[in-house]
Design an enzyme around this catalytic site. Structure first.
Site, mmCIF file in Angstrom:
data_model
loop_
_atom_site.group_PDB
_atom_site.id
_atom_site.type_symbol
_atom_site.label_atom_id
_atom_site.label_comp_id
_atom_site.label_asym_id
_atom_site.label_seq_id
_atom_site.Cartn_x
_atom_site.Cartn_y
_atom_site.Cartn_z
ATOM 1 N N ASP A 23 0.834 -1.195 0.000
ATOM 2 C CA ASP A 23 0.000 0.000 0.000
ATOM 3 C C ASP A 23 0.873 1.251 0.000
ATOM 4 O O ASP A 23 2.051 1.218 0.362
ATOM 5 C CB ASP A 23 -0.920 -0.005 1.214
ATOM 6 N N GLU A 25 3.305 5.224 -3.578
ATOM 7 C CA GLU A 25 3.639 6.401 -4.404
ATOM 8 C C GLU A 25 5.027 6.991 -4.097
ATOM 9 O O GLU A 25 5.706 7.378 -5.065
ATOM 10 C CB GLU A 25 2.558 7.481 -4.242
ATOM 11 N N ASP A 27 -8.417 4.392 -3.405
ATOM 12 C CA ASP A 27 -9.523 4.513 -2.445
ATOM 13 C C ASP A 27 -10.681 5.300 -3.049
ATOM 14 O O ASP A 27 -10.890 6.479 -2.765
ATOM 15 C CB ASP A 27 -9.018 5.190 -1.166
#
Length: 793
Positions: free
Chosen positions: A402, A405, A485
């Protein structure tokens, strides 16, 4: 009066073949043309005296190609291979690109088509005088540099390539965007990493060519009154590959020739994946698996989201000793119930956890942050060491990387930030920690940490890495990307279809989403933007979830996830409830399709195929098909037409009166089509009204298809010797390669697999089942086949 200074002349003044490259010189820099195959030419432009020798992480295919020639005349330079010709205007250095038959594919603008703007890139230096704030985000606490010294680092270029498209041409790719466009003509796309954006710098044309920008910084695609161009933020030089694939499959094949083949994922990944935010104990997790088994619902993976660690030790790669007291026994129980476990791990760590302290001691963190540095081999190895010792050695099957980035400044806004604000903030933030020319690439290096570490540890378990961020070449690291999300509403669901199609035409084959959306309620934060305060108690949300689940069944990875409310299927009703029954029906169908799905996955590896296919892959000559945003092919035969509007209930369980339980479907021309549910035949090239009650998603099979299926199983290999039901959708001669292997080892790389070729003769109305070629441990020797021929009168 002002004095005008003449721009440097771009006229080509010298042409030299140097080994397998063609060097073009002018007063305004140098161009290098470097054929890589008969279909691919690399183009580099610099204002410096020599070309950069800097290694880049995405393109790994470095082989020289010699089967080309060139001619020079007074006006032009012509470089040609058997399948590609570049025509360079000597006066302007602009290039036209043709296929091997002389058909124009693309042209650069006639004047000043390639522009470079040099700038000074600075490195942020943090010390005791720096102002650094710790900010709480949904991705944990992260450091934000508010004020720090900067020193000169290097000279870089902002690059801009002006292009001219053809009138009826459609453009695709560039990763995953939020806006729901399929055809990018007339739009602006900002390629930076974000929670709900994935930047992949491959632009693909319906004319069968692609442009891979070999940049690792943010990039802009623009096609409006300001011009049609590709702009990169920070590079050593302009560097791109022109790929003449002939069609979209050929472009993807060229992309993977340059950047590496997609690896095989384990077979179980193609079953159903149950996730939610979050399972809190080992008992709860295993109880959910058992409930799926008792209810006869297909399940292959259960996901342990964040906070598997102790207390507030964010990112620590060990288990909480109370809630997961015996992780090895937990994993044994998961495996005894024939399921697999995926666990969430993070690149950022709490400063109080042992993992962080080890990184800090070895100086392997990005500066002024709690995020590990994957740009060094030492950083990658330490991250894997921690993951292996704390998690993998207990039997963990898959990773959920997760927040890869790993900077998401958009979280910090009160309201929805403007797209250009997000772009600039991402670049400005990342370049404080990462060299400017690499600011889009963190996820690629992070995926490399997991893949190389696990491959070194074992060849018995294939790498699975569900991650929120990807970049050029990530398909070679066992990566599955998901869309971030997202929020629960019908508009978002519809836009996700185009987002996934453009992502997969960008060269990385495995993509999924949060079925039902991550955010269901509407919160204070701008991103918490769902429409359903009552969750699954709201019949409107049950309908949305059901339609999303039906769509998700035909994605490469079939996965439900979210917060606010639980996501196990029994929360959406019981037996006899229309929504629950519809969910079970499509869950069972996914497992019945497994021979087709897994054989298609093998084509992704062997033949550089694409599983999730916009209609332009197979119907590029159909002007209507190539711009349809809400239909797609799943594999080569099955057209999927998701329902993207409510028919039964608005939110708050408000009934919809008189709504048609149908949707329009366009059947591409050049093929006949069979309704999957009724076997009714339709000619292509027409729009029909398809029945779409809540238990049906419109599905159509191409005439001239071999479609292998099997019986429902509660997990993908429950009945290894189950008969294969071969459906023949008649119409033309056709062949299908049925692929089988062990399912979860890397021995397939050594040839340990079997392919059974199925061949249908339309003239003889006969199916030939050839002997399998190849073998693997545990192979079923005498497979039973059941034949069903579906044809129209």
């Amino acid at each position: 009066m002002l004095v005008v200074y003449k721009r440097p002349d771009k006229k080509i003044t010298g042409v030299n073949r140097v080994q397998e490259t063609l060097i073009l010189n002018s007063e305004n820099g140098m161009i290098k043309l470097e054929p890589r195959s008969s279909e691919i030419v690399r183009v580099i432009y610099t204002l410096k005296e020599r070309f950069s020798e800097q290694e880049k992480p995405g393109v790994i295919g470095k082989d020289a190609y010699s089967e080309w020639d060139y001619e020079e005349t007074e006006l032009e330079i012509r470089l040609h291979t058997s399948r590609l010709t570049l025509l360079v205007n000597k006066a302007t250095a602009s290039i036209k690109y043709y296929d091997g038959n002389g058909k124009l594919l693309l042209k650069e603008r006639d004047y000043e088509s390639k522009n470079l703007e040099e700038f000074d890139s600075f490195k942020t230096i943090t010390d005791e005088n720096s102002k650094i704030e710790r900010v709480v985000t949904p991705d944990g606490i992260k450091e934000v540099v508010k004020d720090a010294a900067k020193v000169f680092d290097q000279k870089l270029y902002k690059t801009r390539l002006y292009l001219e498209w053809q009138e009826e041409e459609a453009l695709y790719g560039l990763g995953q965007q939020e806006e729901g466009y399929l055809n990018l003509r007339g739009t602006t796309a900002l390629l930076h990493q974000a929670n709900k954006k994935i930047a992949i710098p491959l632009l693909v044309s319906s004319l069968g060519y692609g442009i891979l920008m070999d940049t690792y910084s943010p990039m802009i695609f623009n096609d409006n009154n300001y011009g049609s161009y590709l702009y990169t933020e920070a590079d050593y030089e302009m560097d791109f590959y022109f790929i003449n694939g002939g069609n979209l499959d050929g472009v993807i094949r060229g992309y993977r020739y340059l950047t590496g083949k997609a690896v095989m994922l384990p077979k179980w990944v193609f079953g159903f994946v149950q996730s939610q935010e979050r399972y809190e104990t080992a008992k709860e997790l295993n109880d959910v698996v058992k409930e799926y088994r008792q209810r006869n619902i297909g399940l292959d993976c259960i996901v342990l989201d964040w906070c598997s660690w102790e207390g507030d030790l964010w990112g620590q790669k060990t288990f909480d000793k109370v809630r997961f007291a015996d992780p090895t026994s937990m994993m044994e129980e998961v495996h005894e119930n024939h399921a697999n476990l995926m666990i969430s791990i993070w690149p950022n760590m709490s400063k109080d956890c042992d993992n962080f302290k080890e990184f800090e001691e070895k100086k392997l963190l990005l500066q002024a942050s709690s995020i590990y540095d994957p740009y060094t081999e030492e950083g990658r190895k330490l991250y894997w060491k921690q993951a292996k010792e704390g998690l993998f050695d207990h039997g963990i099957d898959a990773w959920w990387c997760d927040s890869s980035e790993p900077f998401t400044p958009e979280w910090n806004h009160v309201g929805t930030p403007e797209p250009l604000t997000m772009y600039q903030e991402f670049y400005d933030t990342c370049s404080q920690y990462i060299p400017a020319q690499l600011t889009n690439s963190y996820g690629l290096y992070h995926a490399r940490s997991i893949y190389e570490g696990q491959r070194e540890a074992t060849s018995e378990k294939r790498v699975v890495n569900l991650t929120r961020n990807g970049y050029t070449g990530q398909q070679r690291y066992g990566a599955i990307l998901w869309s971030g999300d997202i929020s629960a509403n019908w508009t978002t669901m519809k836009r996700q279809i185009a987002a996934g199609l453009n992502f997969c035409v960008s060269g990385i084959p495995y993509w999924t989403l949060d079925i039902g959306a991550f955010f269901v309620k509407k919160g204070v934060q701008w991103f918490w933007d769902g429409d359903y305060e009552k969750g699954y108690e709201d019949l409107g949300y049950r309908e949305l979830f059901t339609r999303w689940f039906q769509y998700g069944c035909f994605l490469p990875v079939f996965r439900s996830h979210g917060t606010d409310f639980r996501r196990e299927l029994w929360n959406f009703g019981g037996q006899g409830d229309q929504f629950y029954d519809a969910l079970l029906k499509v869950n069972h169908l996914r497992y019945q399709l497994m021979p087709y799905i897994y054989s298609t996955a093998a084509k992704v590896w062997k033949d550089d195929y694409t599983m999730l296919r916009m209609l332009a892959f197979d119907f590029a000559e159909d002007a209507k098909a190539i711009i349809i945003e809400d239909q797609f092919l799943f594999g080569g035969s099955l057209m999927v037409c998701p329902v993207t509007t409510p028919m039964y209930y608005e939110k708050d369980s408000l009934p919809i009166e008189g709504a048609s339980k149908s949707r329009e479907v366009y059947l591409p021309k050049g093929n006949g089509w069979y309704d999957f549910w009724t076997n009714q035949f339709y000619e292509g090239g027409q729009t029909i009204i398809a029945d779409a009650p809540i238990d049906l998603i419109p599905l159509y099979v191409k005439a001239g298809s071999i479609f292998p299926m099997t019986q429902f199983m509660k997990y993908v290999d429950e009945i290894p010797d189950a008969p294969i039901e071969v459906r023949i959708y008649a119409g033309e001669d056709v062949a299908f390669e049925l692929y089988e292997d062990e399912g979860n080892s890397y021995r397939y790389e050594e040839g340990s697999y079997a392919i059974t070729k199925l061949e249908w003769s339309e003239l003889d109305q006969k199916l030939i089942i050839n002997e399998p070629i190849g073998s693997y441990p545990g192979m079923i020797k005498d497979r039973e086949y059941k034949l069903q021929v579906i044809k129209h009168e």
